[in-house]
Design an enzyme around this catalytic site. Structure first.
Site, PDB file in Angstrom:
ATOM      1  CG  HIS A  95     -12.748  16.631   4.705  1.00 13.56           C
ATOM      2  ND1 HIS A  95     -13.358  17.319   5.371  1.00 13.56           N
ATOM      3  CD2 HIS A  95     -13.002  16.596   3.250  1.00 13.56           C
ATOM      4  CE1 HIS A  95     -14.013  18.020   4.582  1.00 13.56           C
ATOM      5  NE2 HIS A  95     -13.939  17.658   3.354  1.00 13.56           N
ATOM      6  CG  ASN A 105     -13.009  21.181   6.168  1.00 11.02           C
ATOM      7  OD1 ASN A 105     -12.160  20.660   6.797  1.00 11.02           O
ATOM      8  ND2 ASN A 105     -14.173  20.876   6.469  1.00 11.02           N
ATOM      9  CE  LYS A 156      -4.364   0.106   0.695  1.00  9.02           C
ATOM     10  NZ  LYS A 156      -5.201  -0.501  -0.361  1.00  9.02           N
ATOM     11  CG  PHE A 161     -19.310  20.864  10.651  1.00 13.75           C
ATOM     12  CD1 PHE A 161     -19.739  22.215  10.431  1.00 13.75           C
ATOM     13  CD2 PHE A 161     -19.795  19.924   9.937  1.00 13.75           C
ATOM     14  CE1 PHE A 161     -20.247  22.847   9.377  1.00 13.75           C
ATOM     15  CE2 PHE A 161     -20.530  20.517   8.748  1.00 13.75           C
ATOM     16  CZ  PHE A 161     -20.831  21.772   8.613  1.00 13.75           C
ATOM     17  CB  THR A 206      -2.558  -3.392  -0.507  1.00 12.33           C
ATOM     18  OG1 THR A 206      -3.979  -3.242  -1.081  1.00 12.33           O
ATOM     19  CG2 THR A 206      -1.655  -4.242  -1.667  1.00 12.33           C
ATOM     20  CG  ASP A 207      -8.318  -3.108   3.101  1.00 11.72           C
ATOM     21  OD1 ASP A 207      -8.322  -1.836   2.754  1.00 11.72           O
ATOM     22  OD2 ASP A 207      -9.205  -3.416   4.058  1.00 11.72           O
ATOM     23  CD  GLN A 240     -18.786  26.895   6.060  1.00 13.39           C
ATOM     24  OE1 GLN A 240     -18.317  26.414   6.940  1.00 13.39           O
ATOM     25  NE2 GLN A 240     -19.517  26.236   5.245  1.00 13.39           N
TER      26      GLN A 240
END
Ligand SMILES: O=c1[nH]c(=O)c2[nH]c(=O)[nH]c2[nH]1
Length: 299
Positions: free
Chosen positions: A250, A248, A12, A158, A57-58, A222
């Site tokens: 994440h 943003n 990965k 949020f 690979t996960d 914002q």
């Protein structure tokens, strides 16, 4: 004429790992990009599609996240060695593992000279910008900053957004807030005709943007955006308007429950796209109309 399988490896690439360790109010941030590559007796999968020796690979990615939770990462060499040894020791077919790690450095944002507990900035990739437009009788100056990367591991929520049939986002009262600030500010009047200390303005506006980001308890990006723009206008009377474009960046909590591990806001997947893009302006009421440099200064 014979054909045979040559050298091969698989793994990965570029697992984006961010961890936050909390010692009381002081947070310790680590930001790594980890790549794994395994070698060994992998002829079967290439030649016949028999996957019995293929650790996915996960699973390799999951191992990176789980190891980050189970033990302090420590030096990246030690973390890479732990991962590599694990793959070789636990997978019969795997005889070699290569683990490559890049660590991305973060500095604590100084607030009134004091390093902040949970707000950070990264100077890599930042640039200072200006666009000036000159006419016979006056000039307009728009200056700014690109790629000012900041992150806070506390003081960001949020929630209370509407939920339609496509809304799946969980509400949160404690998330990572990260962005790369693009800012443009325009000077009022005819600044080229007056004595503006450009360097000092740049330094102070940058510091003001950082301090506002660090200290504002955020209910949305914002709200943080407007607070940052407003802070610049309050600090620098010669600035008429501030435009901000804030991606943003994440950070998603990794679900470690399949491995019997709890994740108390410690281990994150830093996604690069898609990202929210929050853009807006703070403008002084009595400011003069923007000149051509502003219209052309695309964010
Ligand atoms: O601060 C945010 N503002 C949004 O508009 C938004 N939308 C979203 O999915 N996450 C966030 N976060």
């Amino acid at each position: 004429m014979g054909i045979s399988l040559g050298p091969n490896q698989y793994g990965k690439a570029e697992v984006r790992l961010v961890t936050v360790r909390r010692d009381g109010p002081v947070h310790h941030l680590r930001d790594l990009t980890v790549s794994t590559a395994l070698r060994g007796d992998l002829a079967a999968t290439h030649l016949t599609g028999d996957n019995t020796a293929v650790l996915t690979t996960d699973a390799q990615k999951n191992t990176v996240y789980a190891f980050a939770k189970q033990q302090d990462i420590g030096e990246i060499e030690d973390f890479a060695l732990r991962l590599g040894r694990h793959f070789v020791a636990t997978q019969e077919a795997i005889t070699g593992a290569r683990v490559t790690i890049a660590e991305h450095a973060w500095d604590r944002i100084p607030v009134d000279g004091v390093p902040h507990d949970h707000a950070f900035s990264s100077s890599g990739g930042e640039s200072r910008t200006t666009t000036v437009t000159v006419h016979a009788d006056r000039a307009w100056v728009v200056s700014g900053v690109d790629g000012l990367t900041v992150l806070k591991s506390g003081g960001s929520e949020f929630h209370s957004f509407p939920r339609d049939e496509y809304t799946t986002l969980a509400e949160t009262d404690d998330r990572i807030l990260a962005t790369a600030v693009t800012a443009r500010w325009r000077y009022d009047g005819n600044p080229a005709a007056t004595d503006v200390d450009w360097a000092k303005n740049h330094q102070e506006i940058r510091r003001t943007l950082l301090q506002a980001f660090a200290t504002k308890h955020s209910l949305s990006l914002q709200q943080t955006l407007y607070t940052m723009g407003e802070a610049v206008l309050l600090a620098r009377p010669e600035v008429a308007e501030v435009r901000l474009s804030l991606p943003n960046k994440h950070h998603f909590l990794v679900d470690l429950s399949p491995f019997g591990l709890e994740n108390h806001n410690e281990v994150f997947y830093a996604a690069d796209r898609p990202y929210g893009l929050i853009e807006g302006t703070a403008v002084r009421d009595e400011a003069e109309e923007p000149g051509p440099a502003w219209t052309d200064a695309v964010l």
